[in-house]
Scaffold this motif. Structure first.
Motif, mmCIF file in Angstrom:
data_model
loop_
_atom_site.group_PDB
_atom_site.id
_atom_site.type_symbol
_atom_site.label_atom_id
_atom_site.label_comp_id
_atom_site.label_asym_id
_atom_site.label_seq_id
_atom_site.Cartn_x
_atom_site.Cartn_y
_atom_site.Cartn_z
ATOM 1 N N ASN A 51 0.837 -1.198 0.000
ATOM 2 C CA ASN A 51 0.000 0.000 0.000
ATOM 3 C C ASN A 51 0.874 1.251 0.000
ATOM 4 O O ASN A 51 1.993 1.225 0.517
ATOM 5 C CB ASN A 51 -0.921 0.014 1.226
ATOM 6 C CG ASN A 51 -1.963 -1.075 1.153
ATOM 7 O OD1 ASN A 51 -2.554 -1.310 0.102
ATOM 8 N ND2 ASN A 51 -2.174 -1.770 2.261
ATOM 9 N N PRO A 52 0.360 2.378 -0.548
ATOM 10 C CA PRO A 52 1.136 3.628 -0.523
ATOM 11 C C PRO A 52 1.555 3.985 0.895
ATOM 12 O O PRO A 52 0.751 3.889 1.830
ATOM 13 C CB PRO A 52 0.175 4.670 -1.099
ATOM 14 C CG PRO A 52 -0.768 3.879 -1.945
ATOM 15 C CD PRO A 52 -0.919 2.552 -1.237
ATOM 16 N N PHE A 53 2.824 4.364 1.051
ATOM 17 C CA PHE A 53 3.367 4.703 2.365
ATOM 18 C C PHE A 53 3.137 6.185 2.617
ATOM 19 O O PHE A 53 3.565 7.032 1.842
ATOM 20 C CB PHE A 53 4.858 4.382 2.423
ATOM 21 C CG PHE A 53 5.406 4.396 3.809
ATOM 22 C CD1 PHE A 53 5.433 3.238 4.558
ATOM 23 C CD2 PHE A 53 5.881 5.568 4.383
ATOM 24 C CE1 PHE A 53 5.926 3.235 5.865
ATOM 25 C CE2 PHE A 53 6.375 5.582 5.677
ATOM 26 C CZ PHE A 53 6.395 4.411 6.417
ATOM 27 N N ASP A 54 2.471 6.507 3.729
ATOM 28 C CA ASP A 54 2.193 7.900 4.097
ATOM 29 C C ASP A 54 3.509 8.581 4.443
ATOM 30 O O ASP A 54 4.143 8.260 5.441
ATOM 31 C CB ASP A 54 1.233 7.917 5.287
ATOM 32 C CG ASP A 54 0.872 9.323 5.743
ATOM 33 O OD1 ASP A 54 1.495 10.308 5.281
ATOM 34 O OD2 ASP A 54 -0.043 9.437 6.581
ATOM 35 N N GLY A 55 3.922 9.523 3.602
ATOM 36 C CA GLY A 55 5.198 10.204 3.770
ATOM 37 C C GLY A 55 5.305 11.061 5.005
ATOM 38 O O GLY A 55 6.392 11.478 5.380
ATOM 39 N N THR A 56 4.180 11.317 5.675
ATOM 40 C CA THR A 56 4.231 12.099 6.912
ATOM 41 C C THR A 56 4.551 11.211 8.108
ATOM 42 O O THR A 56 4.660 11.710 9.223
ATOM 43 C CB THR A 56 2.896 12.840 7.150
ATOM 44 O OG1 THR A 56 1.853 11.877 7.327
ATOM 45 C CG2 THR A 56 2.565 13.767 5.992
ATOM 46 N N GLN A 57 4.719 9.920 7.885
ATOM 47 C CA GLN A 57 4.946 8.964 8.975
ATOM 48 C C GLN A 57 6.416 8.572 9.111
ATOM 49 O O GLN A 57 6.741 7.448 9.473
ATOM 50 C CB GLN A 57 4.094 7.705 8.752
ATOM 51 C CG GLN A 57 2.609 7.985 8.706
ATOM 52 C CD GLN A 57 2.101 8.619 9.984
ATOM 53 O OE1 GLN A 57 2.360 8.141 11.080
ATOM 54 N NE2 GLN A 57 1.371 9.715 9.850
ATOM 55 N N GLY A 58 7.318 9.509 8.827
ATOM 56 C CA GLY A 58 8.743 9.238 8.968
ATOM 57 C C GLY A 58 9.184 9.259 10.419
ATOM 58 O O GLY A 58 8.380 9.451 11.330
ATOM 59 N N ASP A 59 10.465 9.060 10.618
ATOM 60 C CA ASP A 59 11.036 9.037 11.967
ATOM 61 C C ASP A 59 10.866 10.382 12.669
ATOM 62 O O ASP A 59 11.048 11.433 12.060
ATOM 63 C CB ASP A 59 12.537 8.726 11.905
ATOM 64 C CG ASP A 59 12.814 7.320 11.408
ATOM 65 O OD1 ASP A 59 11.915 6.464 11.496
ATOM 66 O OD2 ASP A 59 13.935 7.089 10.930
ATOM 67 N N SER A 60 10.530 10.342 13.948
ATOM 68 C CA SER A 60 10.453 11.524 14.811
ATOM 69 C C SER A 60 9.650 12.665 14.204
ATOM 70 O O SER A 60 10.016 13.824 14.319
ATOM 71 C CB SER A 60 11.865 12.013 15.144
ATOM 72 O OG SER A 60 12.627 10.991 15.727
ATOM 73 N N GLY A 61 8.563 12.330 13.512
ATOM 74 C CA GLY A 61 7.708 13.352 12.925
ATOM 75 C C GLY A 61 8.245 13.976 11.650
ATOM 76 O O GLY A 61 7.668 14.934 11.138
ATOM 77 N N LEU A 62 9.362 13.464 11.130
ATOM 78 C CA LEU A 62 9.923 13.984 9.881
ATOM 79 C C LEU A 62 9.217 13.365 8.686
ATOM 80 O O LEU A 62 8.744 12.228 8.753
ATOM 81 C CB LEU A 62 11.419 13.657 9.795
ATOM 82 C CG LEU A 62 12.314 14.245 10.887
ATOM 83 C CD1 LEU A 62 13.724 13.688 10.772
ATOM 84 C CD2 LEU A 62 12.326 15.763 10.791
ATOM 85 N N ASN A 63 9.165 14.131 7.590
ATOM 86 C CA ASN A 63 8.625 13.573 6.365
ATOM 87 C C ASN A 63 9.603 12.591 5.751
ATOM 88 O O ASN A 63 10.818 12.781 5.818
ATOM 89 C CB ASN A 63 8.348 14.679 5.341
ATOM 90 C CG ASN A 63 6.979 15.271 5.486
ATOM 91 O OD1 ASN A 63 6.316 15.084 6.494
ATOM 92 N ND2 ASN A 63 6.549 16.002 4.481
ATOM 93 N N VAL A 64 9.065 11.554 5.138
ATOM 94 C CA VAL A 64 9.872 10.622 4.363
ATOM 95 C C VAL A 64 10.340 11.370 3.127
ATOM 96 O O VAL A 64 9.583 12.152 2.546
ATOM 97 C CB VAL A 64 9.043 9.379 3.971
ATOM 98 C CG1 VAL A 64 9.831 8.450 3.073
ATOM 99 C CG2 VAL A 64 8.557 8.668 5.215
ATOM 100 N N LYS A 65 11.589 11.168 2.742
ATOM 101 C CA LYS A 65 12.146 11.880 1.594
ATOM 102 C C LYS A 65 12.839 10.919 0.643
ATOM 103 O O LYS A 65 13.343 9.878 1.058
ATOM 104 C CB LYS A 65 13.128 12.945 2.058
ATOM 105 C CG LYS A 65 12.454 14.046 2.875
ATOM 106 C CD LYS A 65 13.392 15.163 3.211
ATOM 107 C CE LYS A 65 12.713 16.207 4.071
ATOM 108 N NZ LYS A 65 11.964 17.160 3.315
ATOM 109 N N ILE A 66 12.843 11.300 -0.607
ATOM 110 C CA ILE A 66 13.560 10.556 -1.649
ATOM 111 C C ILE A 66 14.884 11.258 -1.863
ATOM 112 O O ILE A 66 14.938 12.480 -2.025
ATOM 113 C CB ILE A 66 12.768 10.538 -2.978
ATOM 114 C CG1 ILE A 66 11.385 9.926 -2.776
ATOM 115 C CG2 ILE A 66 13.540 9.813 -4.057
ATOM 116 C CD1 ILE A 66 11.392 8.501 -2.351
ATOM 117 N N GLN A 67 15.963 10.484 -1.882
ATOM 118 C CA GLN A 67 17.307 11.031 -2.085
ATOM 119 C C GLN A 67 17.939 10.363 -3.316
ATOM 120 O O GLN A 67 17.737 9.174 -3.555
ATOM 121 C CB GLN A 67 18.171 10.756 -0.860
ATOM 122 C CG GLN A 67 19.573 11.306 -0.979
ATOM 123 C CD GLN A 67 20.413 10.982 0.254
ATOM 124 O OE1 GLN A 67 20.286 9.914 0.831
ATOM 125 N NE2 GLN A 67 21.251 11.917 0.640
#
Length: 154
Positions: A51-67
């Motif tokens: 399922n699509p991963f909610d990008g607002t659910q990153g570590d310590s309240g950080l957004n998930v990012k693409i690098q």
């Protein structure tokens, strides 16, 4: 009878012209048949469940990012683009291909690797290998399925 033959010849010629036109139009669209990006592309991050991963659910309240990191011919991928692209609640990030091309070219290579950042605390490696792409053959859409067993690439 002559009228019928002329009509049959005329209809056949028209059908041939229409067929060629349709084929030519399809081939024209097919110039980018593989779906390669020209200006932007979308990266979709899926959880291990698909399922699509909610990008607002990153570590310590950080957004998930693409690098994006440039991959040198010797496999070194330690040069990473300073800008990271936020993943939205729908699991998607829109990426400016021009910025990535400039970065990769400036690092004297034509390939990049994708990492997903800000998920280390959830068991995903931010250095996991989520695909190596040639800068001139970037699909319009890239789907990444998160995997806690991804090998570290750097």
């Amino acid at each position: 009878m002559k009228l019928f033959k002329r009509l049959a010849v005329t209809l056949t010629a028209i059908m041939a012209v229409v067929g060629i036109a349709v084929f030519a139009a399809a081939c024209d669209k097919g110039g980018n048949e593989e779906g390669y990006a020209t200006d932007t592309f979308t990266v979709t991050v899926l959880g291990e469940d698909g399922n699509p991963f909610d990008g607002t659910q990153g570590d310590s309240g950080l957004n998930v990012k693409i690098q994006f990191c440039a991959v040198k011919p010797d496999g070194d991928a330690s040069a990473c683009f300073a800008d990271r692209f936020d993943v939205g609640t729908d699991g998607k990030a829109t990426v400016d291909l021009t910025k990535i091309k400039t970065f990769v070219t400036n690092n004297e290579t034509n390939k990049f690797i994708i990492h997903v950042a800000n998920l280390d605390g959830q068991g995903y490696s931010s250095d996991g290998n989520y695909g190596v792409y040639e800068i001139d053959k970037v699909p319009k859409t890239i789907t990444i399925k998160l995997d806690k067993n991804q090998p570290v690439t750097i």
